[in-house]
Scaffold this motif. Sequence first.
Motif, mmCIF file in Angstrom:
data_model
loop_
_atom_site.group_PDB
_atom_site.id
_atom_site.type_symbol
_atom_site.label_atom_id
_atom_site.label_comp_id
_atom_site.label_asym_id
_atom_site.label_seq_id
_atom_site.Cartn_x
_atom_site.Cartn_y
_atom_site.Cartn_z
ATOM 1 N N THR A 4 1.375 -4.820 3.296
ATOM 2 C CA THR A 4 2.723 -5.330 3.121
ATOM 3 C C THR A 4 2.597 -6.517 2.181
ATOM 4 O OG1 THR A 4 3.330 -4.675 5.353
ATOM 5 C CG2 THR A 4 4.735 -6.311 4.276
ATOM 6 N N VAL A 5 3.353 -6.487 1.087
ATOM 7 C CA VAL A 5 3.242 -7.517 0.063
ATOM 8 C C VAL A 5 4.576 -8.231 -0.077
ATOM 9 C CG1 VAL A 5 2.843 -7.943 -2.388
ATOM 10 C CG2 VAL A 5 1.474 -6.250 -1.196
ATOM 11 N N HIS A 6 4.518 -9.553 -0.031
ATOM 12 C CA HIS A 6 5.698 -10.363 -0.304
ATOM 13 C C HIS A 6 5.530 -10.921 -1.715
ATOM 14 C CE1 HIS A 6 9.263 -12.694 0.417
ATOM 15 N NE2 HIS A 6 8.628 -13.759 -0.047
ATOM 16 N N LYS A 8 6.569 -12.967 -5.095
ATOM 17 C CA LYS A 8 7.307 -14.153 -5.511
ATOM 18 C C LYS A 8 7.245 -14.242 -7.032
ATOM 19 C CE LYS A 8 6.646 -16.740 -1.291
ATOM 20 N NZ LYS A 8 6.351 -18.034 -0.726
ATOM 21 N N THR A 22 -1.289 -8.248 5.294
ATOM 22 C CA THR A 22 -0.142 -8.844 4.616
ATOM 23 C C THR A 22 -0.638 -9.735 3.491
ATOM 24 O OG1 THR A 22 1.103 -8.840 6.692
ATOM 25 C CG2 THR A 22 1.924 -10.248 4.929
ATOM 26 N N THR A 24 0.677 -12.309 0.140
ATOM 27 C CA THR A 24 1.702 -13.002 -0.619
ATOM 28 C C THR A 24 1.171 -13.109 -2.037
ATOM 29 O OG1 THR A 24 2.416 -14.265 1.303
ATOM 30 C CG2 THR A 24 3.049 -15.124 -0.859
ATOM 31 N N ARG A 26 2.054 -14.521 -5.818
ATOM 32 C CA ARG A 26 2.863 -15.294 -6.754
ATOM 33 C C ARG A 26 2.648 -14.663 -8.123
ATOM 34 N NH1 ARG A 26 4.162 -20.712 -4.716
ATOM 35 N NH2 ARG A 26 3.380 -20.752 -2.591
ATOM 36 N N GLY A 60 9.776 -0.240 -1.881
ATOM 37 C CA GLY A 60 10.226 -1.592 -2.178
ATOM 38 C C GLY A 60 10.149 -1.949 -3.648
ATOM 39 N N ARG A 64 11.623 -7.732 -2.722
ATOM 40 C CA ARG A 64 10.501 -8.671 -2.733
ATOM 41 C C ARG A 64 9.432 -8.279 -1.731
ATOM 42 N NH1 ARG A 64 11.803 -14.525 -4.747
ATOM 43 N NH2 ARG A 64 13.446 -14.013 -6.213
ATOM 44 N N THR A 65 9.811 -7.606 -0.663
ATOM 45 C CA THR A 65 8.836 -7.113 0.300
ATOM 46 C C THR A 65 8.538 -5.663 -0.042
ATOM 47 O OG1 THR A 65 9.658 -8.616 1.999
ATOM 48 C CG2 THR A 65 8.329 -6.758 2.737
ATOM 49 N N LYS A 66 7.272 -5.362 -0.283
ATOM 50 C CA LYS A 66 6.853 -4.047 -0.743
ATOM 51 C C LYS A 66 5.727 -3.522 0.135
ATOM 52 C CE LYS A 66 7.601 -5.705 -5.440
ATOM 53 N NZ LYS A 66 8.847 -5.062 -5.735
#
Length: 77
Positions: A4-6, A8, A22, A24, A26, A60, A64-66
């Motif tokens: 799960t990737v957030h 930004k 998970t 994150t 940028r 996604g 933003r959440t993929k």
Amino acid sequence: MRLTVHAKPYARTPLVTREGTTCTVRIDAPAEGGRANERLIELLAEHFAVPQGSVRIVSGHTARTKIVEIDGVTLPS
């Protein structure tokens, strides 16, 4: 491996941080015309040391959440 990737976008410097399954990320690209998704794939491929063809966005694409799948990588048990 599925993550799960957030994402930004519009970040000054690219950075990948991970906690379990998970991440994150940028992204130093705008979220226009798929440029952020392309850069996301580049950054994850570099982070996990796999070819870019091994990284694909499963769901996604416009969020933003993929959910991202990376071939050839397994999480340590």
